[in-house]
Structure formats: C-alpha cells, structure tokens
Design a protein around this motif. Structure first.
Motif, PDB file in Angstrom:
ATOM      1  N   UNK A  45      -4.581   4.456 -10.773  1.00 10.51           N
ATOM      2  CA  UNK A  45      -3.965   3.445 -11.295  1.00 10.51           C
ATOM      3  C   UNK A  45      -2.724   2.751 -10.732  1.00 10.51           C
ATOM      4  N   UNK A  46      -2.655   3.417  -9.402  1.00 16.44           N
ATOM      5  CA  UNK A  46      -1.350   2.840  -8.919  1.00 16.44           C
ATOM      6  C   UNK A  46      -1.327   1.346  -8.260  1.00 16.44           C
ATOM      7  N   UNK A  47      -0.201   0.870  -8.349  1.00 19.40           N
ATOM      8  CA  UNK A  47      -0.024  -0.587  -8.440  1.00 19.40           C
ATOM      9  C   UNK A  47      -0.588  -1.404  -7.111  1.00 19.40           C
ATOM     10  N   UNK A  48      -0.789  -0.917  -6.030  1.00 19.87           N
ATOM     11  CA  UNK A  48      -1.653  -1.422  -4.792  1.00 19.87           C
ATOM     12  C   UNK A  48      -2.935  -1.172  -4.562  1.00 19.87           C
ATOM     13  N   UNK A  49      -3.592  -0.590  -5.479  1.00 18.84           N
ATOM     14  CA  UNK A  49      -4.857  -0.065  -5.395  1.00 18.84           C
ATOM     15  C   UNK A  49      -5.827  -1.213  -4.814  1.00 18.84           C
ATOM     16  N   UNK A  50      -6.565  -1.000  -3.804  1.00 16.37           N
ATOM     17  CA  UNK A  50      -7.493  -1.635  -3.153  1.00 16.37           C
ATOM     18  C   UNK A  50      -6.923  -2.838  -2.236  1.00 16.37           C
ATOM     19  N   UNK A  51      -5.705  -2.982  -2.091  1.00 15.58           N
ATOM     20  CA  UNK A  51      -5.086  -3.960  -1.414  1.00 15.58           C
ATOM     21  C   UNK A  51      -5.151  -3.108   0.163  1.00 15.58           C
ATOM     22  N   UNK A  52      -5.498  -4.180   0.866  1.00 10.53           N
ATOM     23  CA  UNK A  52      -5.769  -3.716   2.481  1.00 10.53           C
ATOM     24  C   UNK A  52      -6.909  -2.623   2.689  1.00 10.53           C
ATOM     25  N   UNK A  53      -7.989  -2.763   1.654  1.00 12.76           N
ATOM     26  CA  UNK A  53      -9.112  -1.972   2.164  1.00 12.76           C
ATOM     27  C   UNK A  53     -10.030  -2.860   3.185  1.00 12.76           C
ATOM     28  N   UNK A  54     -10.991  -2.191   3.389  1.00 13.32           N
ATOM     29  CA  UNK A  54     -11.851  -2.598   4.368  1.00 13.32           C
ATOM     30  C   UNK A  54     -12.336  -3.947   4.357  1.00 13.32           C
ATOM     31  N   UNK A  55     -12.677  -4.517   3.349  1.00 14.65           N
ATOM     32  CA  UNK A  55     -13.076  -5.848   2.945  1.00 14.65           C
ATOM     33  C   UNK A  55     -11.831  -6.754   2.688  1.00 14.65           C
ATOM     34  N   UNK A  56     -10.665  -6.264   2.748  1.00 13.56           N
ATOM     35  CA  UNK A  56      -9.470  -7.096   2.732  1.00 13.56           C
ATOM     36  C   UNK A  56      -8.895  -7.678   3.850  1.00 13.56           C
ATOM     37  N   UNK A  57      -7.919  -8.668   3.921  1.00  7.50           N
ATOM     38  CA  UNK A  57      -7.233  -9.023   5.196  1.00  7.50           C
ATOM     39  C   UNK A  57      -6.185  -7.890   5.515  1.00  7.50           C
ATOM     40  N   UNK A  58      -6.047  -7.796   6.741  1.00 11.66           N
ATOM     41  CA  UNK A  58      -5.118  -6.604   7.397  1.00 11.66           C
ATOM     42  C   UNK A  58      -3.583  -7.218   7.059  1.00 11.66           C
ATOM     43  N   UNK A  59      -2.876  -5.955   6.901  1.00  6.60           N
ATOM     44  CA  UNK A  59      -1.349  -6.028   6.857  1.00  6.60           C
ATOM     45  C   UNK A  59      -0.988  -7.464   5.579  1.00  6.60           C
ATOM     46  N   UNK A  60      -1.427  -7.272   4.452  1.00 11.56           N
ATOM     47  CA  UNK A  60      -1.102  -8.193   3.448  1.00 11.56           C
ATOM     48  C   UNK A  60       0.686  -8.017   3.255  1.00 11.56           C
ATOM     49  N   UNK A  61       1.112  -9.096   2.898  1.00 15.71           N
ATOM     50  CA  UNK A  61       2.618  -9.049   2.666  1.00 15.71           C
ATOM     51  C   UNK A  61       2.815 -10.234   1.542  1.00 15.71           C
ATOM     52  N   UNK A  62       4.027  -9.862   0.884  1.00 10.55           N
ATOM     53  CA  UNK A  62       4.226 -11.013  -0.185  1.00 10.55           C
ATOM     54  C   UNK A  62       5.775 -10.418  -0.508  1.00 10.55           C
ATOM     55  N   UNK A  63       6.340 -11.771  -1.149  1.00 13.76           N
ATOM     56  CA  UNK A  63       7.485 -11.793  -2.083  1.00 13.76           C
ATOM     57  C   UNK A  63       6.948 -11.832  -3.580  1.00 13.76           C
ATOM     58  N   UNK A  64       7.458 -10.768  -4.481  1.00 14.60           N
ATOM     59  CA  UNK A  64       6.943 -10.992  -5.748  1.00 14.60           C
ATOM     60  C   UNK A  64       7.899 -10.221  -6.770  1.00 14.60           C
ATOM     61  N   UNK A  65       8.001 -10.676  -7.949  1.00 10.37           N
ATOM     62  CA  UNK A  65       8.629 -10.032  -9.178  1.00 10.37           C
ATOM     63  C   UNK A  65       7.504  -9.199  -9.632  1.00 10.37           C
ATOM     64  N   UNK A  66       7.873  -7.921 -10.071  1.00  7.49           N
ATOM     65  CA  UNK A  66       7.033  -6.811 -10.503  1.00  7.49           C
ATOM     66  C   UNK A  66       7.459  -6.965 -12.086  1.00  7.49           C
ATOM     67  N   UNK A  67       8.722  -7.121 -12.422  1.00  4.72           N
ATOM     68  CA  UNK A  67       8.889  -6.852 -13.909  1.00  4.72           C
ATOM     69  C   UNK A  67      10.130  -7.948 -14.057  1.00  4.72           C
ATOM     70  N   UNK A  68      10.041  -8.569 -15.416  1.00  5.54           N
ATOM     71  CA  UNK A  68      11.105  -9.502 -15.957  1.00  5.54           C
ATOM     72  C   UNK A  68      11.155  -9.245 -17.403  1.00  5.54           C
ATOM     73  N   UNK A  69      12.375  -8.811 -17.750  1.00  3.69           N
ATOM     74  CA  UNK A  69      12.709  -8.777 -19.220  1.00  3.69           C
ATOM     75  C   UNK A  69      13.612  -9.693 -19.849  1.00  3.69           C
TER      76      UNK A  69
END
Length: 426
Positions: A45-69
């Motif tokens: 259940x880790x948060x980046x599961x599947x990202x960067x797999x064989x069928x995905x684009x190589x070296x993905x990157x992003x600015x993102x908010x993971x939590x806001x309270x």
C-alpha cells in the motif's frame, strides 16, 4: 515530551490559539523526482505503488501536496472541549479536483474521573496516532506514515468512544524532574475508518432504478454489528525521554467467511483479526532513537489449494508482520536535524513455495504476496523560523521489493525517489 530533538523542531502540526480555542492547520508536500520504479508496479500500500513501472513514463516528477489539515478547537468550559478537522489526503471529487473530508469530529470530557478523559465521536485511533505512541514520538509524519499506517494494519481514525489517562505516576522530590507515569488508552470503534455506517445514516435506503433488490449503498455486514476493541498501555520515564509501550486490538466477525468446499458446497467459517505491537522510543535534547514491531493475524484468513489434490484444500491463519527502526539527531539546536528510518515488512508470513500449491489471502492488501518489502529514508530537516512552523526537508525515499519464489518469480526491484519536502503550520 518536554524538550527534545523531535518536539523542538518537528512539532509543526498546528495548534489552537492560547486559551484552548481557535482555528489551526498545517500542510506538507514535496517536489518528488522518481529516479527508478519497480518494473512490475509491486508493493502493498505504499504511496508510489505502480509509478514508474514498465508501462509508465520514465522518471516521473511532480510538485504535490500530500496532506492539508484545517481544524478548529473549542473549549466549551473547564470540563468539555470540542474538536473538528477537515482533511485533504490525495482525495478527488468527480471532476478530479482536490477535495476534503471530515477526519475528526468529537468532544472530550476532561477528568470524567480523576486522571482520565472520555472522548466520543470520529477521532484518532490509539494504534499509532495518539499521544505517546509511535507517530508523535518519531515525529516525521511529513516524510512517511508509520509502518502500521503505511500498510493499512489499522486506520488512523475511527468512530467510537475512548477512555484515556494515567493509571499511576510518581512524585519526584525534585520539582524540576518530570514524574514517571503509566498511561493507557482504550477504544471501542466501528472499524469503518472515515466511512459512515450504511443504514444508520440513511445511505442504504437509495435503490437503483427502482429495483428493491439492488441498493446503491448496501448494508455492511461487518461495521453494522462487529466492533473493534483497541488498547494501548505505555510507560514514560527518564524525565520524559523514554517511552515503552504495547498495543493490541481485536475484532471478531463471527461465522462470516464464506469458503467454497471441495465438493462445491459452501462453508461459513469464523473470522477474527488480532494485532499486537510493541515499541520503545528515546528522545533526548540532541538525539532520538526508537523501534516498533507488530504482527497481525486473521483466523481462517488464508486459503491453501493444491491443484493435484484439491480435496486437501484448507484454510489457515493469515499473518503479516513488520519492524521499523528510526533515529534523528540535532546538528544545530532548533534549526537543523538529520533523520533516518529503515523498515522490514512481510505481507504474507504464511506463504511457502510448494509445487502445485496456491495461496489466496483474505487480507485485501496482501493477496497471497510472495515478496517481502524493505523501506528506507534519510534526510535533513531545516527550520528557518523561531517557532519551527516552517520546514524544508531534502530526503531520499527508497522502497525495495525482494522477490524470487513461486509462480510470481519476478526479479527484485525498487522505487527510488529524490524529494524536497516542505511543511508549514499555523
């Protein structure tokens, strides 16, 4: 928790205004660059599961908010307080916009009897998220969830009732020394997380197309009747620096598990889940170190089947287990910390590589996994403000998939990310 390497620099979790009432909040996120992804997209259940797999684009990157309270605390009087919290944690609405949900909504009855408080409503569970437990003691939730949270062993919040407080405390002769005390927290909850219980909220009455046999939100056969019992006991000593604790929970679903027998009939078997956890954390002014270990079992949670001899099909107790070790140290007091963590996790401790044998697990996040998982992170934590409510944390995030057995005999692989994590609180 008076003055140590965690509380002095990583306490940026937001708080109400002085006096006990007010609006508060915090947020964290990153710029994350994936240098390598697991080619098969594995992981529990880790948060980046599947990202960067064989069928995905190589070296993905992003600015993102993971939590806001965004929270509000209201002190009603000396006995009662109320708490509400809206949270964004990666959730999206139907238009893919970021959206929030009700994370907490509860009230607290302070000193319902001497040394104990009562809380009723949607609230933090005591498996890892409450005071003197592993999430606040390790202090780096902005980097990653605790190992139990990361793998869905228990939810961080639930609807229920909690009684918590101190069972005993010492009275030091020196008033500058904090007393040693034994604390506890006992909770009874729906085990529904942040989801309402259908039927009790009216959400199970809508029908699809006028067909009375198809409910849009069917009744849940577990949360409607089965309650989860949670208990945490801990000792805090050495002037507040050392905390040693134990946690357990139990939920019995009764004869709820439907398993097909070898003759084609159906068998209703008992199903119960129990968790056990031990932890110890030492936080001084200049450094901290700690560890936690857990195991979770499910009665009749694993189905063994043999292709050659189907009559030998049977259920066994499923089990997942893991250990987490974490440390941090102060380089510049109140300004700069260094931190590191290492986890070892076995999603299916029952599986064995036997020819002609197949496993199917009732644990939704296990699924008869043949692999084991390791997690590592390390980085720096810089706070440019005196109140330590702004943080910049360059870190590496590494997740190893160790696999080479059974029909799932894929190569071992990993996820490697470089991140600049930020946090701000008010």
């Amino acid at each position: 928790l008076s003055s140590n390497a965690v509380s002095e620099i990583t306490n940026g979790a937001g708080s109400a205004m002085p006096g006990g009432s007010g609006l508060w909040g915090y947020a964290f996120g990153d710029y994350a660059y994936m240098a390598h992804g697991d080619s098969a997209g594995r992981g529990s259940k880790q948060q980046y599961k599947g990202l960067g797999a064989a069928h995905q684009a190589s070296n993905p990157n992003a600015f993102e908010i993971r939590r806001a309270y965004l929270g509000y605390t209201q002190k009603i009087n000396d006995k009662f307080s109320a708490y509400a919290l809206l949270a964004y944690e990666g959730d999206q609405d139907v238009s893919d916009n970021r959206t929030v949900y009700l994370k907490y909504m509860y009230f607290k009855w302070k000193n319902i009897f001497k040394g104990s408080d009562l809380k009723i409503g949607q609230q933090a569970t005591n498996s890892f998220a409450n005071a003197y437990n592993t999430e606040p003691l390790m202090g780096y939730r902005s980097i990653e969830k605790t190992i139990m949270d990361m793998h869905g062993v228990d939810g961080s919040s639930d609807m229920g009732i909690t009684l918590e407080g101190k069972l005993w405390h010492s009275t030091p002769a020196d008033s500058t020394i904090l007393p040693t005390f034994i604390g506890y927290s006992a909770m009874i909850g729906d085990n529904s997380g942040n989801n309402p219980v259908a039927g009790f909220t009216g959400t199970a009455t809508s029908l699809s197309g006028g067909n009375p046999s198809v409910a849009l939100n069917p009744f849940n056969t577990t949360t409607d009747k089965d309650k989860k019992f949670r208990a945490n006991v801990y000792v805090n000593t050495l002037n507040g620096a050392l905390t040693v604790g134990a946690y357990t929970d139990y939920i019995n679903y009764g004869n709820n598990l439907n398993v097909s027998a070898t003759d084609g009939s159906s068998s209703h078997l008992s199903e119960a889940v129990q968790t056990l956890k031990f932890y110890a954390v030492y936080n001084s002014q200049w450094f901290g170190i700690g560890a936690e270990w857990f195991t979770q079992s499910m009665t009749n949670g694993e189905l063994e089947s043999y292709k050659a001899t189907p009559k030998s099909n049977d259920t066994v107790t499923a089990m997942q287990t893991g250990v987490s070790i974490f440390a941090h140290g102060t380089i510049i007091q109140n300004r700069l910390n260094i931190f590191a963590r290492f986890d070892m996790y076995t999603p299916d401790a029952v599986y064995s590589n036997t020819t002609g044998e197949a496993f199917k697990s009732q644990f939704s996040n296990i699924g008869g996994s043949t692999f084991k998982e390791n997690f590592m992170t390390a980085g720096l934590d810089w706070s440019p403000t005196n109140d330590k409510k702004v943080h910049f944390m360059p870190n590496i995030w590494f997740y190893q998939i160790n696999n080479a057995i059974g029909s799932d005999a894929l190569k071992s692989d990993n996820y490697m990310l470089y991140r600049l994590t930020f946090l701000y609180a008010f």
